[in-house]
Design a protein around this motif. Structure first.
Motif, PDB file in Angstrom:
ATOM      1  N   ALA A   4       0.835  -1.194   0.000  1.00 59.22           N
ATOM      2  CA  ALA A   4       0.000   0.000   0.000  1.00 59.22           C
ATOM      3  C   ALA A   4       0.866   1.237   0.000  1.00 59.22           C
ATOM      4  CB  ALA A   4      -0.917   0.016   1.222  1.00 59.22           C
ATOM      5  N   VAL A   5       0.376   2.288  -0.634  1.00 53.74           N
ATOM      6  CA  VAL A   5       1.036   3.576  -0.544  1.00 53.74           C
ATOM      7  C   VAL A   5       0.049   4.559   0.042  1.00 53.74           C
ATOM      8  CG1 VAL A   5       0.447   4.197  -2.937  1.00 53.74           C
ATOM      9  CG2 VAL A   5       2.260   5.409  -1.746  1.00 53.74           C
ATOM     10  N   ILE A   6       0.474   5.312   1.033  1.00 53.65           N
ATOM     11  CA  ILE A   6      -0.385   6.241   1.732  1.00 53.65           C
ATOM     12  C   ILE A   6       0.263   7.599   1.663  1.00 53.65           C
ATOM     13  CG2 ILE A   6      -1.558   6.722   3.908  1.00 53.65           C
ATOM     14  CD1 ILE A   6      -1.004   3.819   4.680  1.00 53.65           C
ATOM     15  N   THR A   7      -0.432   8.604   1.242  1.00 58.41           N
ATOM     16  CA  THR A   7       0.177   9.931   1.209  1.00 58.41           C
ATOM     17  C   THR A   7       0.393  10.413   2.620  1.00 58.41           C
ATOM     18  OG1 THR A   7      -1.912  11.122   1.215  1.00 58.41           O
ATOM     19  CG2 THR A   7      -1.048  10.466  -0.933  1.00 58.41           C
ATOM     20  N   ALA A   8       1.433  11.200   2.784  1.00 53.63           N
ATOM     21  CA  ALA A   8       1.784  11.690   4.120  1.00 53.63           C
ATOM     22  C   ALA A   8       0.656  12.502   4.719  1.00 53.63           C
ATOM     23  CB  ALA A   8       3.055  12.534   4.037  1.00 53.63           C
ATOM     24  N   LEU A   9      -0.073  13.260   3.898  1.00 49.13           N
ATOM     25  CA  LEU A   9      -1.138  14.106   4.418  1.00 49.13           C
ATOM     26  C   LEU A   9      -2.264  13.281   5.001  1.00 49.13           C
ATOM     27  CD1 LEU A   9      -2.273  16.945   4.756  1.00 49.13           C
ATOM     28  CD2 LEU A   9      -3.275  16.747   2.462  1.00 49.13           C
ATOM     29  N   GLY A  37       8.648   5.326   5.143  1.00 51.78           N
ATOM     30  CA  GLY A  37       8.738   6.530   4.324  1.00 51.78           C
ATOM     31  C   GLY A  37       9.703   6.326   3.166  1.00 51.78           C
ATOM     32  N   VAL A  38       9.214   6.531   1.948  1.00 55.90           N
ATOM     33  CA  VAL A  38      10.013   6.301   0.744  1.00 55.90           C
ATOM     34  C   VAL A  38       9.909   7.514  -0.182  1.00 55.90           C
ATOM     35  CG1 VAL A  38       9.742   3.800   0.901  1.00 55.90           C
ATOM     36  CG2 VAL A  38       8.078   5.136  -0.407  1.00 55.90           C
ATOM     37  N   SER A  39      10.571   7.447  -1.313  1.00 60.31           N
ATOM     38  CA  SER A  39      10.530   8.541  -2.276  1.00 60.31           C
ATOM     39  C   SER A  39       9.193   8.572  -2.999  1.00 60.31           C
ATOM     40  CB  SER A  39      11.662   8.395  -3.302  1.00 60.31           C
ATOM     41  OG  SER A  39      11.330   7.396  -4.254  1.00 60.31           O
ATOM     42  N   GLN A  40       9.017   9.579  -3.811  1.00 58.22           N
ATOM     43  CA  GLN A  40       7.815   9.668  -4.633  1.00 58.22           C
ATOM     44  C   GLN A  40       7.999   8.954  -5.964  1.00 58.22           C
ATOM     45  OE1 GLN A  40       7.812  14.006  -4.196  1.00 58.22           O
ATOM     46  NE2 GLN A  40       5.760  13.880  -3.299  1.00 58.22           N
ATOM     47  N   GLY A  41       9.137   8.258  -6.109  1.00 59.24           N
ATOM     48  CA  GLY A  41       9.379   7.475  -7.307  1.00 59.24           C
ATOM     49  C   GLY A  41      10.765   7.671  -7.876  1.00 59.24           C
ATOM     50  N   VAL A  42      11.724   6.824  -7.467  1.00 54.94           N
ATOM     51  CA  VAL A  42      13.084   6.830  -8.008  1.00 54.94           C
ATOM     52  C   VAL A  42      13.411   5.401  -8.425  1.00 54.94           C
ATOM     53  CG1 VAL A  42      15.527   7.254  -7.568  1.00 54.94           C
ATOM     54  CG2 VAL A  42      13.811   8.768  -6.564  1.00 54.94           C
ATOM     55  N   ALA A  43      13.613   5.189  -9.713  1.00 55.98           N
ATOM     56  CA  ALA A  43      13.874   3.850 -10.228  1.00 55.98           C
ATOM     57  C   ALA A  43      15.048   3.211  -9.503  1.00 55.98           C
ATOM     58  CB  ALA A  43      14.155   3.917 -11.726  1.00 55.98           C
ATOM     59  N   GLY A  44      14.888   1.943  -9.172  1.00 55.40           N
ATOM     60  CA  GLY A  44      15.944   1.201  -8.500  1.00 55.40           C
ATOM     61  C   GLY A  44      15.908   1.307  -6.995  1.00 55.40           C
ATOM     62  N   PHE A  45      15.358   2.400  -6.471  1.00 55.53           N
ATOM     63  CA  PHE A  45      15.321   2.605  -5.026  1.00 55.53           C
ATOM     64  C   PHE A  45      13.907   2.457  -4.464  1.00 55.53           C
ATOM     65  CE2 PHE A  45      19.420   4.325  -6.049  1.00 55.53           C
ATOM     66  CZ  PHE A  45      20.195   3.977  -4.953  1.00 55.53           C
ATOM     67  N   SER A  46      12.972   3.221  -4.957  1.00 55.01           N
ATOM     68  CA  SER A  46      11.588   3.060  -4.505  1.00 55.01           C
ATOM     69  C   SER A  46      10.653   3.665  -5.544  1.00 55.01           C
ATOM     70  CB  SER A  46      11.359   3.706  -3.132  1.00 55.01           C
ATOM     71  OG  SER A  46      11.795   5.051  -3.109  1.00 55.01           O
ATOM     72  N   SER A  47       9.893   2.803  -6.196  1.00 53.49           N
ATOM     73  CA  SER A  47       8.931   3.273  -7.190  1.00 53.49           C
ATOM     74  C   SER A  47       7.851   2.209  -7.384  1.00 53.49           C
ATOM     75  CB  SER A  47       9.618   3.578  -8.523  1.00 53.49           C
ATOM     76  OG  SER A  47      10.249   2.428  -9.038  1.00 53.49           O
ATOM     77  N   PRO A  48       6.631   2.629  -7.681  1.00 54.16           N
ATOM     78  CA  PRO A  48       5.548   1.675  -7.925  1.00 54.16           C
ATOM     79  C   PRO A  48       5.523   1.236  -9.383  1.00 54.16           C
ATOM     80  CG  PRO A  48       4.674   3.906  -7.888  1.00 54.16           C
ATOM     81  CD  PRO A  48       6.158   4.023  -7.649  1.00 54.16           C
ATOM     82  N   ASP A  49       5.101  -0.008  -9.619  1.00 56.87           N
ATOM     83  CA  ASP A  49       4.947  -0.461 -11.003  1.00 56.87           C
ATOM     84  C   ASP A  49       3.553  -0.102 -11.519  1.00 56.87           C
ATOM     85  OD1 ASP A  49       3.165  -2.323  -9.913  1.00 56.87           O
ATOM     86  OD2 ASP A  49       4.566  -4.004 -10.068  1.00 56.87           O
ATOM     87  N   ASP A  50       3.184  -0.623 -12.675  1.00 58.47           N
ATOM     88  CA  ASP A  50       1.904  -0.280 -13.286  1.00 58.47           C
ATOM     89  C   ASP A  50       0.716  -0.741 -12.456  1.00 58.47           C
ATOM     90  OD1 ASP A  50       3.288   0.830 -15.375  1.00 58.47           O
ATOM     91  OD2 ASP A  50       3.128  -0.939 -16.669  1.00 58.47           O
ATOM     92  N   GLN A  51       0.938  -1.740 -11.603  1.00 59.02           N
ATOM     93  CA  GLN A  51      -0.127  -2.238 -10.725  1.00 59.02           C
ATOM     94  C   GLN A  51      -0.097  -1.588  -9.344  1.00 59.02           C
ATOM     95  OE1 GLN A  51       1.692  -4.666 -12.770  1.00 59.02           O
ATOM     96  NE2 GLN A  51      -0.029  -4.192 -14.138  1.00 59.02           N
ATOM     97  N   GLY A  52       0.810  -0.628  -9.161  1.00 61.58           N
ATOM     98  CA  GLY A  52       0.894   0.058  -7.884  1.00 61.58           C
ATOM     99  C   GLY A  52       1.718  -0.672  -6.841  1.00 61.58           C
TER     100      GLY A  52
END
Length: 337
Positions: A4-9, A37-52
């Motif tokens: 799951a990804v949850i926005t900080a707000l 807590g992770v990035s908003q999307g950096v390949a190789g480190f933390s990013s969601p795929d097409d299915q989230g």
């Protein structure tokens, strides 16, 4: 448990903030999941795929902590944080761990109410340019316009580098990595500077990645690692020894594929590490098999590096100084005894 990804707000309003001296381990156990807590999307480190579904090196670290605590690597919710809000979110209790390409510095480790658990990736600041600029060294960048992300250590590093080498430049400071990519791709700046690992990741987002190159100079020390709140020693120990367990497993030759067979080893170091003998788990408040669960369900440090950042990944970053200490690198774990 589904990733799951949850926005900080949203999370900040829905979750009780954890005081600095609270026992995060007990809160995590009661909740039944870890807030990472992770990035908003950096390949190789933390990013969601097409299915989230989230993936990457920093994601795998949080999965390793989950495996240590729950015996299950997927009891994690991922909180996408901007560069500006990452430390505030950790301080406020919005997340339990910050695993987001963050540099361990004196000011952050002493003045922000957080503790870095160790170095998970030794990085350094670099420069990326268009190949048609005809530049093969950062020492030839005098007069260039340089894009850097606001609120990061890169701003001061690049200023120091250009001053030390008596070069002039025009700083273009932008508030997010994605905005920098757009500016750089459009020609608003000649140079993009940030951690070298991030440059390899961000290059994939450019219209024509092959038209850009990362210059050879590394101008800073950027030890990247996970952080937790100060005053919470038990949780700090668990996060720190999760990192050390990943490194130790590689050194001992224990992999995801052979972890189960390694339980039958007669090597006392391996038996103690995997929880067959000794009380390592008890000292951390975890099950005896916590390190076994980490390796069996996530892999060792080398496996984590290879699939996310190394030659099996899109980034194809050389192991370099992130190799084990006995293979010419800096990765070293204290004895698990």
């Amino acid at each position: 448990m589904r990733h799951a990804v949850i926005t900080a707000l949203v999370l900040a309003s829905a979750t009780l903030a954890v005081p600095a001296k609270a026992d995060t381990f007990d809160i995590v156990k009661q909740r039944g999941s870890i807030l990472c807590g992770v990035s908003q999307g950096v390949a190789g480190f933390s990013s969601p795929d097409d299915q989230g579904k989230w993936g990457g090196f920093d994601i795998d670290f949080c999965r390793a902590v989950s495996a240590a605590v729950f015996g299950d690597p997927d009891k994690v919710s991922y909180v996408a944080l901007s560069t500006k809000e990452r430390f505030t979110a950790l301080q406020a209790g919005t997340v339990d761990i910050l695993s987001r390409q963050s540099t361990w510095t004196l000011s952050r480790d002493t003045g922000m109410g957080i503790h870095f658990a160790g170095t998970a990736y030794y990085d350094g600041q670099g420069f990326m340019v268009r190949k048609d600029l005809g530049v093969d060294s950062a020492l030839k960048l005098s007069g260039a316009t340089v894009c850097a992300e606001q609120g990061t250590t890169t701003e001061q590093n690049v200023a120091d580098y250009f001053t030390a080498n008596k070069m002039k430049y025009e700083a273009v400071v932008i508030d997010s990595a994605d905005s920098i990519i757009k500016a750089f791709d459009s020609g608003r700046c000649d140079v993009y500077t940030t951690d070298a690992s991030a440059l390899y990741a961000q290059r994939l987002k450019l219209t024509d990645p092959a038209a850009f190159t990362v210059l050879p100079e590394i101008i800073s020390k950027e030890p990247l690692g996970p952080a937790v709140r100060k005053g919470d020693d038990k949780w700090f120990d668990i996060v720190r020894w999760t990192l050390f367990s990943l490194i130790e497993a590689e050194e001992e030759g224990i992999t995801q594929a052979n972890a189960e067979a390694s339980l039958k080893s007669q090597n006392p170091t391996i038996r103690r590490f995997l929880g067959v003998d000794g009380d390592n788990g008890q000292q951390l408040g975890l099950e005896p098999a916590f390190a076994y669960n980490i390796v069996a369900k996530v892999g060792n440090y080398g496996e984590m590096f290879e699939r996310n950042l190394g030659q099996s990944s899109q980034l194809k970053i050389a192991r370099g100084i992130n190799a084990l200490w006995n293979a010419g690198g800096l990765m070293y774990a204290p004895p698990a005894r």
